[in-house]
Design a protein around this motif. Structure first.
Motif, PDB file in Angstrom:
ATOM      1  N   ALA A 185      60.305 131.163 119.607  1.00 44.09           N
ATOM      2  CA  ALA A 185      61.225 130.540 120.943  1.00 44.09           C
ATOM      3  C   ALA A 185      62.616 130.364 120.750  1.00 44.09           C
ATOM      4  O   ALA A 185      63.480 130.469 121.379  1.00 44.09           O
ATOM      5  CB  ALA A 185      60.612 129.401 121.657  1.00 44.09           C
ATOM      6  N   VAL A 188      66.561 134.492 120.656  1.00 47.09           N
ATOM      7  CA  VAL A 188      66.470 134.795 121.904  1.00 47.09           C
ATOM      8  C   VAL A 188      66.250 136.373 122.150  1.00 47.09           C
ATOM      9  O   VAL A 188      65.714 136.973 122.976  1.00 47.09           O
ATOM     10  CB  VAL A 188      68.001 134.645 122.517  1.00 47.09           C
ATOM     11  N   GLU A 189      66.630 137.124 120.806  1.00 43.38           N
ATOM     12  CA  GLU A 189      66.589 138.641 120.716  1.00 43.38           C
ATOM     13  C   GLU A 189      64.879 139.109 120.818  1.00 43.38           C
ATOM     14  O   GLU A 189      64.473 139.961 120.982  1.00 43.38           O
ATOM     15  CB  GLU A 189      67.054 139.176 119.580  1.00 43.38           C
ATOM     16  N   GLU A 191      62.296 136.285 122.005  1.00 43.07           N
ATOM     17  CA  GLU A 191      61.704 135.439 123.097  1.00 43.07           C
ATOM     18  C   GLU A 191      60.803 136.161 124.016  1.00 43.07           C
ATOM     19  O   GLU A 191      59.827 135.785 124.263  1.00 43.07           O
ATOM     20  CB  GLU A 191      62.538 134.397 123.301  1.00 43.07           C
ATOM     21  N   LYS A 192      61.380 137.019 124.942  1.00 41.04           N
ATOM     22  CA  LYS A 192      60.723 137.705 126.088  1.00 41.04           C
ATOM     23  C   LYS A 192      59.578 138.495 125.500  1.00 41.04           C
ATOM     24  O   LYS A 192      58.658 138.680 126.081  1.00 41.04           O
ATOM     25  CB  LYS A 192      61.837 138.436 126.791  1.00 41.04           C
TER      26      LYS A 192
END
Length: 217
Positions: A185, A188-189, A191-192
């Motif tokens: 988490a 950011v690159e 996380e999704k």
């Protein structure tokens, strides 16, 4: 250097029996394919929350090219969890394992149980590659702040698809799960995509009869 799909396979297959020991290998490999493509700059999650192809490839790596081909040719843009579900239905396992055989990391033995039932076993030719993967995960578990994004991506797959026992069997499951979730988490690159793997597995586990549909080969 092995990619994320190959690292997942090395962790999943038992060295002694040469058989898969994790419950959701298709989902692990599907998530690894998406994350490998994301780390290589081939795909992103856009402002709508859907996966967009930025660089169609090819990548020239077993399993990864098949995933990228499907994403590139799809007429429908999907969210990450949908792509995990789609790719989990593709046999990424075989090309990944055979790729490891070609690299002389694994050996492929065809045997028969009771002289009748054919069984494929994939055992290590040498354990150095797998040991390096486990050592990275061990360092990430002990010192999460020093982990790189690729290790965090692998940790995210492990925590999302119940691979903790196969990856770090010497540690308590809950501690590994918590540490690896938090680690993934923090980038950011990825996380999704990791969240997409988690959702896809959750949806599958909530489906009636899913326990009998999990591949263990």
């Amino acid at each position: 250097m092995v990619n994320l799909l190959e690292e997942v396979a090395l962790l999943a297959y038992r060295d002694d029996k040469g058989r898969n020991a994790v419950p959701y290998l298709q989902w692990s490999l599907a998530g690894a394919a998406l994350l490998e493509l994301a780390l290589g700059g081939h795909i992103v999650v856009d402002d709508t929350g859907r996966v967009a192809v930025r660089e169609p490839g090819p990548v020239a790596r077993p399993g990864v090219d098949e995933a990228l081909k499907r994403l590139s040719e799809s007429r429908t843009r999907h969210i990450p969890s949908s792509w995990v579900q789609i790719l989990a239905g593709v046999d990424l396992r075989l090309p990944v394992l055979e790729g490891l055989v070609e690299q002389r990391i694994l050996t492929h033995d065809r045997e028969k149980v009771l002289g009748l039932i054919p069984v494929n076993r994939y055992r290590p030719v040498e354990t150095g590659v797998e040991e390096e993967v486990r050592a990275r995960l061990e360092r990430a578990f002990d010192h999460a702040a020093g982990a790189d994004v690729r290790t965090a991506a692998l940790a995210g797959i492990i925590s999302a698809t119940f691979m903790e026992g196969a990856a770090l069997p010497q540690h308590e499951y809950g501690a590994v799960n918590k540490t690896f979730r938090e680690l993934a988490a923090g980038f950011v690159e990825i996380e999704k995509f990791v969240e997409g793997v988690q959702l896809a597995v959750t949806l599958f586990r909530s489906t009636p009869g899913s326990a009998t549909a999990v591949a263990t080969s």
